[in-house]
Enzyme design. Structure first.
Site, PDB file in Angstrom:
ATOM      1  N   LYS A 129      26.602   3.665 -51.526  1.00 30.79           N
ATOM      2  CA  LYS A 129      25.598   3.602 -51.016  1.00 30.79           C
ATOM      3  C   LYS A 129      25.302   4.690 -51.365  1.00 30.79           C
ATOM      4  CE  LYS A 129      22.158   0.946 -49.717  1.00 30.79           C
ATOM      5  NZ  LYS A 129      21.741  -0.288 -50.312  1.00 30.79           N
ATOM      6  N   ASP A 169      16.872   1.233 -53.825  1.00 36.14           N
ATOM      7  CA  ASP A 169      16.532   0.630 -52.057  1.00 36.14           C
ATOM      8  C   ASP A 169      15.519   1.244 -51.569  1.00 36.14           C
ATOM      9  OD1 ASP A 169      18.749   0.082 -49.798  1.00 36.14           O
ATOM     10  OD2 ASP A 169      17.654   1.738 -49.400  1.00 36.14           O
TER      11      ASP A 169
END
Length: 451
Positions: A129, A169
């Site tokens: 991430k 995201d």
């Protein structure tokens, strides 16, 4: 609710000590360890090989400075992050988040969750991430482009089709991915379409990727409802958020016959008893980029906007709740309100949107609860399908891709359901998802040796 096995308590204590000041990461690790007591009782070798300790420690953490110049010629500084958490199953895979709240603890929690989520898809992808504390709101296209180019000037050396594949995201959509991919291509002098997913169709993107997280969550909840011999048809549904995940959750729920009567943004929520007008919502949020209050104003009589300080979207009576905004948005108080108002199923579209107290309330009340690492895995699953298309220089139809997504989500549901039964906790999707994801990663790590 499970408690942590005494053999695992020292692991949590060490994670907390080594990662001070990172409450979201502590929460994510705690939630997984609660499920693993039954696993280590059955497979003690996982303790002997320190597999759990290794899974809780990222393989690599990258933190860097991002200098960029705004439209007034002033130099601005942001901080960038990429946590490459686990590559036992394949290249690191996970989105980039641009939001002022971003810090290393949040990125680590997201990367940790991503590792198990990706494992549950059955696709050959590891977990990672990234992101920045940059806020794209109120910035011009030029400012966003210059920021993305500066970020990628540093990050490009850590990425690659076989190394690390980012996506979008919160705060990162097609525009930002385009700017980052363009700079990556410029710096590397190679057209590696598979190094980013969530790309536009014009340069290697996949059909159905935009819709995938919301659609996937809805497919999962539909399968969960089927275990109780019911479905979305005729049910009142509340969806938090009004971004990409929320919009396509609403779209798919409506296609299944459910009525979404409320959605939200950070300013408040709207209640539309006739059912959310998806076309109007898309225009306001995707095209005009306005606040949710504008939906109520333009929709007219009978539609109400409630400011965030006057009430919560979770106060609206419903049978299905789909939290699709951000982490820890649904508290224990909210969960009790939902249970009181008759909720029967909750599907996490966002990453860890329910607090531990909320999850406990739902489980004790017998509410069907789909944890995000399982229910919102449709996005990354379709990203893996995008990588597959890029690798074969192919492009699938929307129908082909959605059919694959639907199959993957049903398989994830069935895996979680069966694993929970196997480990003596039928109907506990949290335990099922945690154990199934953990075992897949742990087995790969065991076979690869101590690395």
């Amino acid at each position: 609710m499970n408690t942590i096995d005494e053999k695992l308590q020292p692991i949590l204590a060490e994670v907390t000590r080594r990662n001070a000041g990172e409450p979201e990461f502590h929460q994510a690790v705690h939630e997984v360890l609660e499920s693993l007591g039954r696993v280590v009782a059955k497979h003690p070798q996982y303790l002997d090989l320190a597999l759990i300790e290794r899974i809780c420690e990222p393989e690599r953490q990258i933190i860097f400075r991002i200098p960029w110049v705004d439209d007034k010629g002033r130099v601005q500084i942001n901080r960038g992050f990429r946590v490459q958490f686990n590559s036992a199953l394949g290249p690191y895979k996970g989105g980039m988040r641009f939001h002022p709240s971003v810090n290393v603890g949040i990125i680590k929690f997201l990367g940790f969750e991503q590792t198990f989520k990706n494992a549950l898809t059955g696709m050959p992808i590891g977990g990672g991430k990234g992101g920045s504390d940059f806020d794209p709101k109120g910035k011009s296209d030029g400012e966003i482009m210059r920021f993305c180019q500066s970020l990628m000037t540093e990050l490009h050396r850590h990425l690659g089709e076989q190394t690390d594949v980012p996506a979008g995201d919160i705060g990162v959509g097609g525009r930002e991915i385009g700017y980052m991919f363009g700079q990556y291509k410029r710096l590397n002098n190679r057209y590696e379409a598979g190094v980013f997913t969530g790309k536009a169709l014009a340069y290697g993107g996949s059909r159905a990727r935009t819709e995938a997280t919301g659609y996937g969550n809805t497919y999962f909840v539909q399968a969960m409802l089927a275990t109780k011999k019911t479905a979305f048809e005729g049910k009142r549904v509340v969806v938090s958020g009004s971004g990409n995940v929320a919009i396509y959750t609403i779209e798919k729920v409506q296609s299944f016959g459910g009525k979404v009567i409320s959605c939200s943004d950070s300013s408040g929520h709207v209640v539309d008893e006739a059912g959310i007008d998806l076309g109007l919502l898309k225009e306001i949020k995707d095209v005009r980029r306005e606040r949710i209050s504008e939906y109520a104003r333009r929709r007219g009589a009978g539609v109400h906007f409630i400011p965030a300080d006057k009430g919560s979207v979770w106060d609206v009576p419903c049978q299905v709740a789909m939290p699709s905004a951000t982490q820890n948005e649904l508290s224990g108080k909210d969960a009790r309100a939902l249970v009181k108002n008759g909720v029967m199923a909750v599907g996490e579209g966002a990453n860890m949107p329910c607090t531990p107290e909320a999850v406990k309330v739902f489980q004790e009340a017998g509410v069907l609860f789909a944890p995000g690492k399982a229910a919102n895995a449709g996005g990354v699953a379709t990203s893996a399908l995008e990588m597959q298309q890029n690798a074969s220089r192919d492009s699938w139809t929307f129908e082909q891709t959605e059919a694959r997504l639907a199959t993957i989500m049903r398989n994830i549901h069935d895996t979680c359901h069966q694993t929970a039964e196997e480990y003596g906790a039928p109907g506990d999707y949290v335990l099922g998802a945690n154990i199934a994801g953990f075992v897949r990663v742990a087995e790969a790590m065991r076979m690869l040796g101590v690395i």
